[in-house]
Design a protein around this motif. Structure first.
Motif, PDB file in Angstrom:
ATOM      1  N   CYS A   1      17.245 -17.625  15.637  1.00  0.00           N
ATOM      2  CA  CYS A   1      18.181 -17.825  16.617  1.00  0.00           C
ATOM      3  C   CYS A   1      18.818 -16.324  16.974  1.00  0.00           C
ATOM      4  O   CYS A   1      19.017 -15.351  16.432  1.00  0.00           O
ATOM      5  CB  CYS A   1      19.132 -19.007  16.649  1.00  0.00           C
ATOM      6  SG  CYS A   1      18.509 -19.984  15.465  1.00  0.00           S
ATOM      7  N   THR A   2      19.194 -15.836  18.268  1.00  0.00           N
ATOM      8  CA  THR A   2      20.189 -15.173  18.893  1.00  0.00           C
ATOM      9  C   THR A   2      21.245 -15.204  18.156  1.00  0.00           C
ATOM     10  O   THR A   2      21.988 -16.158  19.241  1.00  0.00           O
ATOM     11  CB  THR A   2      19.362 -14.189  19.685  1.00  0.00           C
ATOM     12  OG1 THR A   2      17.805 -13.658  19.671  1.00  0.00           O
ATOM     13  CG2 THR A   2      20.086 -13.179  19.986  1.00  0.00           C
TER      14      THR A   2
ATOM     15  N   GLU B   1      25.086  -8.857  19.028  1.00  0.00           N
ATOM     16  CA  GLU B   1      24.278  -9.230  19.071  1.00  0.00           C
ATOM     17  C   GLU B   1      22.789  -9.171  17.894  1.00  0.00           C
ATOM     18  O   GLU B   1      23.026  -8.098  16.922  1.00  0.00           O
ATOM     19  CB  GLU B   1      23.451  -8.856  20.536  1.00  0.00           C
ATOM     20  CG  GLU B   1      22.114  -9.813  20.527  1.00  0.00           C
ATOM     21  CD  GLU B   1      21.367  -9.041  21.205  1.00  0.00           C
ATOM     22  OE1 GLU B   1      20.822 -10.317  22.733  1.00  0.00           O
ATOM     23  OE2 GLU B   1      20.830  -8.279  21.523  1.00  0.00           O
TER      24      GLU B   1
ATOM     25  N   THR C   1      19.482 -10.335  16.225  1.00  0.00           N
ATOM     26  CA  THR C   1      18.428 -11.205  16.263  1.00  0.00           C
ATOM     27  C   THR C   1      18.256 -11.989  14.949  1.00  0.00           C
ATOM     28  O   THR C   1      18.301 -11.240  14.008  1.00  0.00           O
ATOM     29  CB  THR C   1      17.552 -10.085  16.921  1.00  0.00           C
ATOM     30  OG1 THR C   1      17.113  -8.881  16.095  1.00  0.00           O
ATOM     31  CG2 THR C   1      18.501  -9.572  18.378  1.00  0.00           C
ATOM     32  N   ASN C   2      16.775 -13.063  14.754  1.00  0.00           N
ATOM     33  CA  ASN C   2      16.240 -13.251  14.068  1.00  0.00           C
ATOM     34  C   ASN C   2      17.076 -14.055  13.584  1.00  0.00           C
ATOM     35  O   ASN C   2      16.627 -14.154  12.034  1.00  0.00           O
ATOM     36  CB  ASN C   2      15.061 -12.380  13.748  1.00  0.00           C
ATOM     37  CG  ASN C   2      14.146 -11.480  14.827  1.00  0.00           C
ATOM     38  OD1 ASN C   2      13.906 -13.573  15.535  1.00  0.00           O
ATOM     39  ND2 ASN C   2      13.943 -10.467  14.465  1.00  0.00           N
ATOM     40  N   THR C   3      18.677 -14.404  13.696  1.00  0.00           N
ATOM     41  CA  THR C   3      19.049 -15.151  12.565  1.00  0.00           C
ATOM     42  C   THR C   3      18.664 -16.362  12.210  1.00  0.00           C
ATOM     43  O   THR C   3      18.293 -17.177  12.719  1.00  0.00           O
ATOM     44  CB  THR C   3      20.527 -15.023  13.216  1.00  0.00           C
ATOM     45  OG1 THR C   3      20.886 -13.855  13.373  1.00  0.00           O
ATOM     46  CG2 THR C   3      21.865 -15.741  12.483  1.00  0.00           C
TER      47      THR C   3
ATOM     48  N   THR D   1      23.066  -3.877  19.285  1.00  0.00           N
ATOM     49  CA  THR D   1      21.786  -5.172  18.631  1.00  0.00           C
ATOM     50  C   THR D   1      21.322  -5.004  17.221  1.00  0.00           C
ATOM     51  O   THR D   1      21.332  -3.721  17.336  1.00  0.00           O
ATOM     52  CB  THR D   1      21.176  -5.098  19.674  1.00  0.00           C
ATOM     53  OG1 THR D   1      21.316  -5.834  20.889  1.00  0.00           O
ATOM     54  CG2 THR D   1      19.845  -6.262  19.165  1.00  0.00           C
TER      55      THR D   1
ATOM     56  N   GLU E   1      19.035  -6.472  14.177  1.00  0.00           N
ATOM     57  CA  GLU E   1      18.116  -7.979  13.495  1.00  0.00           C
ATOM     58  C   GLU E   1      19.303  -8.336  11.905  1.00  0.00           C
ATOM     59  O   GLU E   1      19.399  -7.467  11.128  1.00  0.00           O
ATOM     60  CB  GLU E   1      17.089  -7.295  13.174  1.00  0.00           C
ATOM     61  CG  GLU E   1      16.048  -8.516  13.298  1.00  0.00           C
ATOM     62  CD  GLU E   1      14.655  -8.063  12.898  1.00  0.00           C
ATOM     63  OE1 GLU E   1      13.713  -8.619  12.069  1.00  0.00           O
ATOM     64  OE2 GLU E   1      13.766  -6.843  12.793  1.00  0.00           O
TER      65      GLU E   1
END
Length: 90
Positions: free
Chosen positions: A16-17, A30, A32-34, A70, A72
């Motif tokens: 998820c983001t 933000e 990402t790829n959580t 942002t 990851e």
């Protein structure tokens, strides 16, 4: 997997983001790829308590001023820590 919101079976793991406020309250980032969970029955997308705790601890222990808007999840979790653990957690 059982959904924590509607308690139905069939929830699945999903990347998820998410948007997370930094501990000092200066801004949100933000991520990402959580790791997360998605339930197709109720439509909820959420993070487990374990993931939330890992994120919050990491953000308390790193130099957040160096973070871009942002990032990851894996990159965030690999940032060097200023302290070994969160000494403010009782």
């Amino acid at each position: 997997m059982k959904c924590e919101w509607c308690e139905a079976e069939g929830a699945k793991e999903k990347a998820c983001t998410v948007y997370w406020e930094l501990p000092d309250g200066t801004r949100a980032i933000e991520i990402t790829n959580t790791p997360g969970v998605y339930c197709s029955l109720c439509g909820m997308e959420y993070q487990t308590e374990k993931t939330i705790e890992e994120l919050e601890d990491q953000l308390m222990l790193i130099d957040t001023k160096r973070l871009k808007h942002t990032i990851e999840f894996d990159v965030l979790m690999s940032q060097p820590r200023l302290l070994k653990k969160n000494y403010f957690k009782f």
